[in-house]
Design a protein around this motif. Structure first.
Motif, PDB file in Angstrom:
ATOM      1  N   LYS A 176       0.830  -1.192   0.000  1.00 51.53           N
ATOM      2  CA  LYS A 176       0.000   0.000   0.000  1.00 51.53           C
ATOM      3  C   LYS A 176       0.871   1.251   0.000  1.00 51.53           C
ATOM      4  CE  LYS A 176      -3.696  -2.545   0.407  1.00 51.53           C
ATOM      5  NZ  LYS A 176      -4.595  -2.748  -0.765  1.00 51.53           N
ATOM      6  N   HIS A 177       0.447   2.236  -0.777  1.00 50.15           N
ATOM      7  CA  HIS A 177       1.130   3.524  -0.821  1.00 50.15           C
ATOM      8  C   HIS A 177       0.090   4.634  -0.647  1.00 50.15           C
ATOM      9  CE1 HIS A 177       4.329   1.126  -2.581  1.00 50.15           C
ATOM     10  NE2 HIS A 177       3.504   0.764  -3.550  1.00 50.15           N
ATOM     11  N   SER A 178       0.545   5.745  -0.088  1.00 49.34           N
ATOM     12  CA  SER A 178      -0.333   6.914  -0.024  1.00 49.34           C
ATOM     13  C   SER A 178      -0.081   7.778  -1.259  1.00 49.34           C
ATOM     14  CB  SER A 178      -0.042   7.714   1.251  1.00 49.34           C
ATOM     15  OG  SER A 178       1.257   8.282   1.190  1.00 49.34           O
TER      16      SER A 178
ATOM     17  N   ASP B  73      10.724   8.277   2.173  1.00 49.94           N
ATOM     18  CA  ASP B  73       9.757   7.563   1.340  1.00 49.94           C
ATOM     19  C   ASP B  73       8.900   8.511   0.502  1.00 49.94           C
ATOM     20  OD1 ASP B  73      10.428   4.968   2.001  1.00 49.94           O
ATOM     21  OD2 ASP B  73       9.139   4.935   3.777  1.00 49.94           O
TER      22      ASP B  73
ATOM     23  N   SER C 146       2.915  -1.283  -8.450  1.00 51.57           N
ATOM     24  CA  SER C 146       1.472  -1.050  -8.528  1.00 51.57           C
ATOM     25  C   SER C 146       0.837  -1.474  -9.840  1.00 51.57           C
ATOM     26  CB  SER C 146       1.185   0.435  -8.296  1.00 51.57           C
ATOM     27  OG  SER C 146       1.752   1.215  -9.343  1.00 51.57           O
TER      28      SER C 146
ATOM     29  N   LYS D 132       7.201   2.683  -6.811  1.00 53.79           N
ATOM     30  CA  LYS D 132       5.750   2.567  -6.714  1.00 53.79           C
ATOM     31  C   LYS D 132       5.177   2.022  -8.015  1.00 53.79           C
ATOM     32  CE  LYS D 132       1.549   5.370  -6.405  1.00 53.79           C
ATOM     33  NZ  LYS D 132       1.015   6.744  -6.337  1.00 53.79           N
TER      34      LYS D 132
ATOM     35  N   HIS E 108       3.574   9.225  -0.257  1.00 55.80           N
ATOM     36  CA  HIS E 108       4.694   8.458   0.271  1.00 55.80           C
ATOM     37  C   HIS E 108       4.640   6.990  -0.155  1.00 55.80           C
ATOM     38  CE1 HIS E 108       5.055  11.949   2.889  1.00 55.80           C
ATOM     39  NE2 HIS E 108       6.261  11.509   3.250  1.00 55.80           N
ATOM     40  N   LEU E 109       5.794   6.452  -0.447  1.00 55.48           N
ATOM     41  CA  LEU E 109       5.957   5.026  -0.685  1.00 55.48           C
ATOM     42  C   LEU E 109       5.656   4.281   0.608  1.00 55.48           C
ATOM     43  CD1 LEU E 109       7.062   3.264  -3.119  1.00 55.48           C
ATOM     44  CD2 LEU E 109       9.232   3.203  -1.866  1.00 55.48           C
ATOM     45  N   PHE E 110       4.928   3.171   0.495  1.00 50.29           N
ATOM     46  CA  PHE E 110       4.552   2.345   1.629  1.00 50.29           C
ATOM     47  C   PHE E 110       3.688   3.096   2.645  1.00 50.29           C
ATOM     48  CE2 PHE E 110       8.970   0.763   0.581  1.00 50.29           C
ATOM     49  CZ  PHE E 110       8.523  -0.241  -0.257  1.00 50.29           C
ATOM     50  N   ALA E 111       3.171   4.282   2.263  1.00 47.63           N
ATOM     51  CA  ALA E 111       2.313   5.085   3.145  1.00 47.63           C
ATOM     52  C   ALA E 111       2.954   5.308   4.507  1.00 47.63           C
ATOM     53  CB  ALA E 111       0.944   4.404   3.305  1.00 47.63           C
TER      54      ALA E 111
ATOM     55  N   LYS F 220       9.614  -4.102   1.224  1.00 45.40           N
ATOM     56  CA  LYS F 220       9.696  -2.838   1.949  1.00 45.40           C
ATOM     57  C   LYS F 220      11.110  -2.251   1.941  1.00 45.40           C
ATOM     58  CE  LYS F 220       5.414  -2.417   3.366  1.00 45.40           C
ATOM     59  NZ  LYS F 220       5.031  -2.527   4.767  1.00 45.40           N
TER      60      LYS F 220
ATOM     61  N   ASN G 298      11.701   6.726  -5.795  1.00 47.72           N
ATOM     62  CA  ASN G 298      10.547   6.224  -5.051  1.00 47.72           C
ATOM     63  C   ASN G 298       9.327   6.089  -5.948  1.00 47.72           C
ATOM     64  OD1 ASN G 298      11.863   5.933  -2.623  1.00 47.72           O
ATOM     65  ND2 ASN G 298      11.225   7.931  -1.813  1.00 47.72           N
TER      66      ASN G 298
END
Length: 731
Positions: free
Chosen positions: A151-153, A165, A181, A177, A156-159, A309, A173
């Motif tokens: 999951k990412h926001s 990130d 994705s 993603k 940011h990578l990895f939220a 990660k 980064n």
């Protein structure tokens, strides 16, 4: 319906039938079943009810209770399902599903859909692996790893909300993603931009502040520790071992207090050494690192938990440290410390710190007494034909109270350990109690034979208790680990990587000093070794234009590369009488020449240390040196022949493979070559004239095309088969 539900479980787990008895699914199978049913705890409940069914007198009640608990109406009419389409297909909690049959069909359909998606995922991963390594724009690849719950926001990578990130200002980064994705990998980083280099540096520091332990573990990742060597961390400068080794302390019942351990512990002080990393990256190399990082996602499996990660900043650091780890492994064994902070040329990694062999070499004869085995073996050295007895002799010379101690180890090179097994089999292989290779010394199951790859090429062997060898290290500072700098003298597109860390080898104790006795007493030692040459090919550099190099740090010197002018060497300082000295040339533009004079006595005049040349000297009393051998760089080394004594009827392979006969006083026949090695070739050349020239008959130990008389210049080459010397050539 219960049968259909059990069928669904079997299909999900890839089983043809349940095992007899109670159902006991593994954690992995339970996770798989919960995922397929889209309901946490489904597997546990199914197991409980399945097992209840086995024991319950009224099985239908148990089944109905389970159906009700899952929200399934067992009396509802069957409804057709359209293959389980939609986000909620197969969810056991969906209220509007009509029947168990529909639910089972939905769940089975969803499972089949998941398998199809996984198959597509593998195809996407294979495409991602084909990303180009050249510096062109990357291929557009669909690599959907969403099934791994990555999951990412939006920002940011990895939220994670961590600065390192963030997508803004960090194209690497954004590319990561995209790689995960399923969108096109179009983000590209311009690594010639100073802003990107600065951002990478700040991210490394930021990551360190938040994950210092992870950085420290990464620094040591890949460092192969020798067997029974432990790592001590947190040493910033010096370390004093605080373990007291007292020797024997237990004894049988007695009336009086009779202490045995009248010893004073001699603590050793270890010093951790600073090691620097200086690397120059071409403009495209960091780009290649980024692409390699993206390709790592193609190696992920559907069951992987967290490897995706990994951040790019950590990947860059790990790739650099992989190179350092290979060098550290060698230095830990063979390193010879030498620091010259004012040098103008790069130093060899072999001089980063003293390795274990150097520590034992420097302590030998100073902190512990070695075994002089020259009274039993030629020059005190092992050979393939004496190694079994050689090892036993070393063990037999150990003080009795030390020899029977538990957890002792004897370290040697892998070659000598292999020869030990072969020689042992040759001697004992015919015995009825022979059981093959052993990892312990015969009759001493407390002394383990341990090979150490960094001792390869060495005749040195030593016996110690476990637990006295360590590696020392310190945690790196956030500003001193790995940093990048834009630009270079030759090419402004280049980048410099630099950093610092600390590492060294450490031996905690060499002996114990008993009151009233010498420290160099076998009874008070913890280290026992033979007394042969060690580390003749690990060199210490000589400063520029040095006419009197010092042997203070080591007896092997590498000379010439630092020179700014041709230099004459007239003497050597700080030598130890009786030791061999090795002078190796590596000069290109300017060389050093060892001069034949009153201090350095050379057999064939002056010797220029051109690149690859080697001069071996013997240090004599009074500060003088005499030549042992020389080899010109690039020349093929010809072994010096062994001159046989007049009237010799045998030769000894322990002395060499080339033999020359002498002038005999009577008719002389050579009958054998003692200590010959199977598969080895030997040459005997006539050198004693015609009268009474040595002869070799075709018979006995020799299988020849005919007898031969070895007058001057006549030779014969034979190969030993294990039982006969077979003629190979003559002339």
């Amino acid at each position: 319906m219960w049968k259909q539900l059990k069928a669904f479980v079997l299909v999900t787990l890839g089983l043809s039938a349940f095992a007899e008895g109670k159902l006991n699914l593994s954690d992995e199978d339970q996770q798989k079943l919960d995922a397929a049913a889209k309901q946490e705890g489904f597997a546990a409940k199914f197991m409980a009810k399945y097992n209840d069914e086995l024991e319950a007198k009224d099985a239908s009640n148990a089944i109905d209770a389970f159906m009700k608990e899952q929200g399934i109406d067992t009396s509802a009419s069957s409804q057709k399902d359209e293959g389980g389409e939609g986000d909620d297909a197969g969810d056991l909690n969906t209220e509007d599903e009509g029947t168990l049959s529909a639910k089972v069909n939905a769940l089975t359909g969803d499972f089949a859909k998941l398998k199809a998606e996984n198959k597509q995922l593998k195809g996407n991963i294979a495409a991602l692996e084909k990303l180009p390594d050249a510096d062109e724009a990357p291929e557009t690849v669909q690599a959907n790893l969403n099934k791994l719950n990555v999951k990412h926001s939006k920002t940011h990578l990895f939220a994670s909300n961590d600065a390192f990130d963030a997508f803004e200002g960090r194209p690497w980064n954004e590319a990561a993603k995209q790689a995960m994705s399923g969108t096109s990998i179009t983000a590209a980083t311009n690594w010639t931009e100073t802003a990107n280099i600065d951002k990478l540096n700040s991210d490394i520091q930021d990551y360190f502040r938040k994950h210092s332990d992870e950085i420290h573990n990464l620094m040591l990742d890949g460092f192969e520790m020798p067997k029974y060597v432990e790592m001590i961390s947190g040493v910033s400068d010096e370390y004093v071992h605080n373990q007291i080794i007292t020797g024997e302390i237990t004894q049988s019942l007695k009336k009086k207090f009779l202490p045995k351990n009248k010893v004073k512990f001699e603590a050793e002080k270890g010093k951790v050494r600073d090691i620097q990393i200086d690397m120059l990256f071409e403009g495209y190399e960091l780009k290649k690192l980024e692409k390699s990082y993206l390709k790592r996602f193609s190696q992920l499996g559907i069951t992987d938990s967290n490897p995706h990660k990994e951040r790019f900043v950590m990947y860059v650091v790990s790739e650099i440290m992989k190179r350092a780890r290979k060098e550290d492994k060698i230095v830990a064994g063979r390193g010879v410390y030498f620091a010259d902070a004012d040098r103008d040329t790069p130093a060899s990694f072999i001089n980063n710190f003293d390795g274990f062999l150097k520590l034992y070499l420097d302590a030998r004869g100073v902190k512990y007494r070695p075994f002089d085995l020259s009274d039993k073996f030629l020059n005190g050295k092992p050979t393939p034909l004496n190694i079994y007895n050689y090892v036993n002799e070393m063990v037999d010379r150990l003080p009795y109270e030390f020899r029977i101690q538990p957890d002792l180890i004897m370290k040697m090179s892998p070659y000598w350990l292999g020869m030990y097994h072969e020689d042992r089999e040759r001697i004992k292989g015919g015995n009825t109690d022979y059981t093959g290779k052993s990892t312990f010394v015969d009759k001493y199951p407390n002394i383990e034979l341990v090979p150490y790859d960094q001792m390869e090429g060495e005749d040195f062997m030593y016996i110690i208790p476990k637990g006295i060898e360590y590696m020392l290290t310190d945690k790196p500072g956030e500003d001193g680990f790995i940093q990048f700098q834009k630009g270079g003298a030759d090419n402004p597109r280049n980048m410099r990587a630099y950093g610092d860390y600390k590492l060294s080898a450490f031996v905690a104790a060499f002996g114990r000093k008993e009151y009233g006795k010498s420290a160099l007493d076998f009874d008070n030692q913890l280290v026992f070794s033979n007394d042969v040459e060690v580390l003749t090919t690990s060199y210490v550099p000589v400063s520029a234009n040095n006419a009197t190099p010092s042997l203070e740090h080591h007896h092997s010197l590498i000379i010439g590369d630092n020179n700014t002018a041709n230099t004459d060497i007239t003497n050597l300082t700080n030598a130890t009488a009786g030791k061999r000295v090795y002078l190796y040339g590596n000069g290109t533009d300017f060389t050093s020449t060892v001069k034949n004079n009153a201090n350095i006595i050379l057999a064939d005049g002056d010797f220029e240390l051109t690149k690859g040349s080697l001069l071996v000297l013997q240090a004599l009393a009074g500060g003088k040196f005499i030549e042992i051998s020389r080899k010109v760089g690039g020349a093929v080394e010809v072994p010096e022949p062994v001159i046989l004594a007049p009237d010799a009827t045998t030769a000894d392979a322990a002395d060499g493979t080339e033999f020359v006969t002498s002038e005999n006083t009577q008719a002389t026949a050579l009958t054998t070559i003692e200590n010959a090695i199977s598969g080895e070739r030997y040459t005997i050349t006539g050198g004693g004239g015609t009268p009474n020239a040595t002869t070799i008959a075709n018979g006995g130990n020799f299988f020849l095309t005919g007898a031969i008389t070895l007058t001057d210049g006549v030779f014969i080459t034979v190969e030993y088969t294990g039982s006969k010397f077979v003629e190979i050539a003559r002339g």
